[in-house]
Design an enzyme around this catalytic site. Structure first.
Site, PDB file in Angstrom:
ATOM      1  N   HIS A 258      50.173 -13.137 -13.771  1.00 39.78           N
ATOM      2  CA  HIS A 258      49.481 -13.110 -15.088  1.00 39.78           C
ATOM      3  C   HIS A 258      50.659 -13.654 -16.010  1.00 39.78           C
ATOM      4  O   HIS A 258      51.186 -12.814 -16.850  1.00 39.78           O
ATOM      5  CB  HIS A 258      49.204 -11.628 -15.328  1.00 39.78           C
ATOM      6  CG  HIS A 258      48.231 -11.350 -16.377  1.00 39.78           C
ATOM      7  ND1 HIS A 258      47.933 -12.326 -17.430  1.00 39.78           N
ATOM      8  CD2 HIS A 258      47.578 -10.261 -16.974  1.00 39.78           C
ATOM      9  CE1 HIS A 258      47.038 -12.058 -18.484  1.00 39.78           C
ATOM     10  NE2 HIS A 258      46.865 -10.582 -18.169  1.00 39.78           N
TER      11      HIS A 258
ATOM     12  N   ARG B 167      42.036  -7.841 -24.059  1.00 41.59           N
ATOM     13  CA  ARG B 167      43.144  -8.563 -24.717  1.00 41.59           C
ATOM     14  C   ARG B 167      43.334  -9.911 -24.426  1.00 41.59           C
ATOM     15  O   ARG B 167      43.668 -10.892 -25.434  1.00 41.59           O
ATOM     16  CB  ARG B 167      44.549  -7.904 -24.219  1.00 41.59           C
ATOM     17  CG  ARG B 167      44.877  -6.519 -25.115  1.00 41.59           C
ATOM     18  CD  ARG B 167      45.651  -5.703 -24.271  1.00 41.59           C
ATOM     19  NE  ARG B 167      44.658  -5.269 -23.121  1.00 41.59           N
ATOM     20  CZ  ARG B 167      43.767  -4.291 -23.090  1.00 41.59           C
ATOM     21  NH1 ARG B 167      43.720  -3.577 -24.496  1.00 41.59           N
ATOM     22  NH2 ARG B 167      42.760  -3.896 -22.565  1.00 41.59           N
ATOM     23  N   THR B 168      43.448 -10.306 -23.009  1.00 40.69           N
ATOM     24  CA  THR B 168      43.878 -11.746 -22.674  1.00 40.69           C
ATOM     25  C   THR B 168      42.822 -12.879 -23.262  1.00 40.69           C
ATOM     26  O   THR B 168      43.040 -13.658 -23.823  1.00 40.69           O
ATOM     27  CB  THR B 168      43.819 -12.040 -21.054  1.00 40.69           C
ATOM     28  OG1 THR B 168      44.881 -10.981 -20.759  1.00 40.69           O
ATOM     29  CG2 THR B 168      44.625 -13.182 -20.892  1.00 40.69           C
TER      30      THR B 168
ATOM     31  N   ARG C  46      40.528 -16.508 -15.904  1.00 43.43           N
ATOM     32  CA  ARG C  46      40.844 -15.350 -15.129  1.00 43.43           C
ATOM     33  C   ARG C  46      39.922 -15.260 -14.111  1.00 43.43           C
ATOM     34  O   ARG C  46      38.479 -15.643 -14.226  1.00 43.43           O
ATOM     35  CB  ARG C  46      40.756 -14.153 -16.004  1.00 43.43           C
ATOM     36  CG  ARG C  46      40.752 -12.981 -15.217  1.00 43.43           C
ATOM     37  CD  ARG C  46      40.820 -11.648 -16.194  1.00 43.43           C
ATOM     38  NE  ARG C  46      42.282 -11.387 -16.631  1.00 43.43           N
ATOM     39  CZ  ARG C  46      42.694 -10.666 -17.260  1.00 43.43           C
ATOM     40  NH1 ARG C  46      41.933  -9.382 -17.581  1.00 43.43           N
ATOM     41  NH2 ARG C  46      43.595 -10.403 -17.964  1.00 43.43           N
TER      42      ARG C  46
ATOM     43  N   LYS D 286      25.179 -18.735  -9.384  1.00 41.80           N
ATOM     44  CA  LYS D 286      24.194 -19.528  -8.775  1.00 41.80           C
ATOM     45  C   LYS D 286      24.929 -20.365  -7.628  1.00 41.80           C
ATOM     46  O   LYS D 286      24.495 -20.918  -6.513  1.00 41.80           O
ATOM     47  CB  LYS D 286      23.423 -20.744  -9.653  1.00 41.80           C
ATOM     48  CG  LYS D 286      22.900 -19.948 -10.682  1.00 41.80           C
ATOM     49  CD  LYS D 286      22.350 -21.538 -11.626  1.00 41.80           C
ATOM     50  CE  LYS D 286      22.002 -20.872 -12.903  1.00 41.80           C
ATOM     51  NZ  LYS D 286      21.997 -22.105 -13.909  1.00 41.80           N
TER      52      LYS D 286
HETATM   53  N1   CP Z   1      46.627  -7.074 -20.289  1.00 43.05           N
HETATM   54  C1   CP Z   1      45.566  -7.341 -19.996  1.00 43.05           C
HETATM   55  O1   CP Z   1      45.730  -8.483 -19.007  1.00 43.05           O
HETATM   56  O2   CP Z   1      44.470  -6.757 -20.540  1.00 43.05           O
HETATM   57  P1   CP Z   1      43.032  -7.268 -20.238  1.00 43.05           P
HETATM   58  O3   CP Z   1      42.565  -6.992 -18.973  1.00 43.05           O
HETATM   59  O4   CP Z   1      42.047  -6.481 -21.326  1.00 43.05           O
HETATM   60  O5   CP Z   1      42.826  -8.875 -20.648  1.00 43.05           O
END
Ligand code: CP
Length: 305
Positions: free
Chosen positions: A129, A51-52, A101, A80
């Site tokens: 998040h 999603r993100t 992320r 590396k």
């Molecule tokens: N909600 C969320 O962060 O989903 P993903 O881990 O798929 O990005």
């Protein structure tokens, strides 16, 4: 230049502006279709995501911009031994804004300190998040009409659940918001959230173990996955993974207008039989995530339409 590390990086008024912009994007997508023409978004993902990452990419493409990036540390020079600081200095030469992320808490913050472009924390370990929180807030505001005067039940992995930590931090700024924290003993909310965020701000909350005991009082039920990747011990994960399963039977205990949210991915914690319940809002939540990320990109790039 501004980054986004935590939902608290925006004031309540700035969040209101951002959510209003996301609402306008939802209503008038064509108006924003060329807003980021010539701009590039880099997605630097050291941890899996559906999603993100894809919603950031969809958001930039919807705005007429382009995207580049990597989807795992294995497919980048992190494999590396390259540091985050060096990587972001390089990415700053290629892109105008970066969503990052990383499995380590604070990684996006380290990147932002060396970056030549705005950095968005797209999830850092068990910490925060913020763009999921913006998504959750837009969902609540759109479907409930406001962000105040609600009781939110947070259920599942409250210890490692960064979406839960971010949402609590953000929602305590609205009037008359109460939390019911539903978890097994081993996955209770960390002390720094209980003491430094909830108690320090005199926020009403209770901690319970049984979902059934909380259902009847909730306006929002925020389900979360027990996250295998955060456990040190497979035995503990197996023991706890199916601790909560939301079923049609349990939904009978809920208010008629309660909403079920989930940041997704779901494993077993919401039975698929609940998906057809009109109160199940987790797939609508996914769509709001695109509008809010479009609004965030415009805001951080200081583009007005
Ligand atoms: N909600 C969320 O962060 O989903 P993903 O881990 O798929 O990005």
């Amino acid at each position: 230049m501004r980054h986004l590390m935590s939902p608290l990086d925006f004031s309540v008024d700035e969040l209101e502006d951002l959510l209003n912009l996301a609402g306008d994007i939802e209503k008038n997508p064509a108006k924003y279709a060329g807003a980021c023409r010539g701009k590039k978004l880099a997605t630097c993902f050291y941890e899996p995501s559906t999603r993100t990452r894809l919603s950031f990419e969809a958001a930039m493409l919807n705005l007429g911009g382009s995207v580049l990036g990597f989807a795992s540390s294995d497919s980048s020079s992190a494999a590396k031994g390259e540091s985050i600081s060096d990587t972001i200095r390089v990415v700053s030469c290629y892109a105008d804004i970066c969503a990052m992320r990383h499995p380590k808490e604070g990684a996006a913050l380290v990147a932002s300190q060396r970056s030549g472009i705005p950095v968005i924390n797209a999830g850092d370990g068990g910490h925060q998040h913020p763009t999921q929180t913006l998504t959750d807030m837009m969902t609540i505001r759109s479907l409930k009409g406001s962000l105040g005067n609600i009781t939110i039940g947070l259920c599942g992995d409250l210890k490692f659940g960064r979406t839960v930590h971010s949402l609590i931090n953000a929602m305590i700024r609205y009037p008359n918001v109460k939390f019911v924290l539903i978890s097994p003993e081993e996955l209770k909310i960390p002390d720094y959230i209980r003491e430094d965020v909830l108690r320090a701000n005199s926020i009403e909350f209770e901690e319970v173990e049984r979902l059934e005991d909380a259902m009847g009082q909730l306006d929002i039920l925020y389900m979360t996955r027990v996250q295998r990747e955060r456990f040190f011990n497979e035995e503990d994960y197996i023991r706890l993974k199916d601790y909560y399963v939301l079923t049609k039977k349990k939904m009978k205990l809920a208010k008629q207008d309660m909403l079920v949210l989930h940041p997704l991915p779901r494993v077993n914690e919401i039975s698929v039989e609940v998906d057809d319940d009109p109160r199940a809002a987790y797939f609508r939540q996914v769509q709001y995530g695109v509008y809010v990320r479009m609004a965030l990109i415009l805001t951080l790039l200081e583009i007005t339409v």
